[in-house]
Design an enzyme around this catalytic site. Structure first.
Site: not given
Length: 180
Positions: A104, A158, A173, A176
């Site tokens: 949005h 993200t 994240r 490895k």
């Protein structure tokens, strides 16, 4: 309305009308037939559809107009895959993966967010070849998952994922690299 458009509309009606409810691939005795039928319909619906391994029960892809999927890839049961998605070859997608199509608008604080509409210039989400996407992963719009990467179950992606990476968490994240 052209012949191809009529075929697409009929395929979408068949998929959402009954084929999506047929048993998953491994359910006996009708699972293999349900999977075969969903794949056959996907060939008429998607922009590009290779030799797909499986499309799980109740996978949702809207109109599927811009969706591309490569050879030997799969979409798990209950996945949400929007039209602006490109899935490479040899991609394994577990159940309940959700790829968000757009966000949005939020830039005008004088107008409620629900009235600002959606961003229209979101690039496609791209999952390159030989990736494994874990169950209940969520992808925010417009990211690239690099070749040979693994997204752990329950991850929230993200940002772009480098090739041959294993990522997990919220936000996802690097855990490895698969290669040195």
């Amino acid at each position: 309305m052209g012949k191809n458009k009529i075929v697409r509309v009929m395929a979408l009606a068949a998929y959402y009308g009954f084929a999506q409810y047929l048993p998953n691939r491994y359910s006996k005795p009708f699972g293999p037939f349900g999977n075969w039928l969903r794949i056959a319909l996907a060939h008429a619906i998607f922009k590009k559809c290779g030799k797909v391994t499986s499309i799980g029960r109740k996978a949702y892809f809207g109109t599927g107009a811009g969706l591309e999927i490569g050879d030997f890839s799969s979409i798990g049961p209950d996945c949400v895959v929007p039209k602006n998605t490109v899935i490479g070859k040899y991609v394994m997608m577990a159940p309940e993966v959700h790829i968000v199509q757009n966000n949005h608008r939020i830039d005008d604080v004088t107008v409620p967010m629900c009235f600002q509409g959606s961003l229209t210039d979101t690039p496609p989400t791209v999952i390159e070849d030989d990736c494994w996407i874990g169950v209940r992963s969520i992808f925010t719009p417009g990211h690239r998952i690099g070749h040979g990467s693994i997204v752990a179950a329950g991850s929230v992606v993200t940002k772009d994922v480098e090739p041959f990476s294993i990522v997990g968490g919220n936000p996802a994240r690097l855990i490895k690299k698969r290669v040195e």
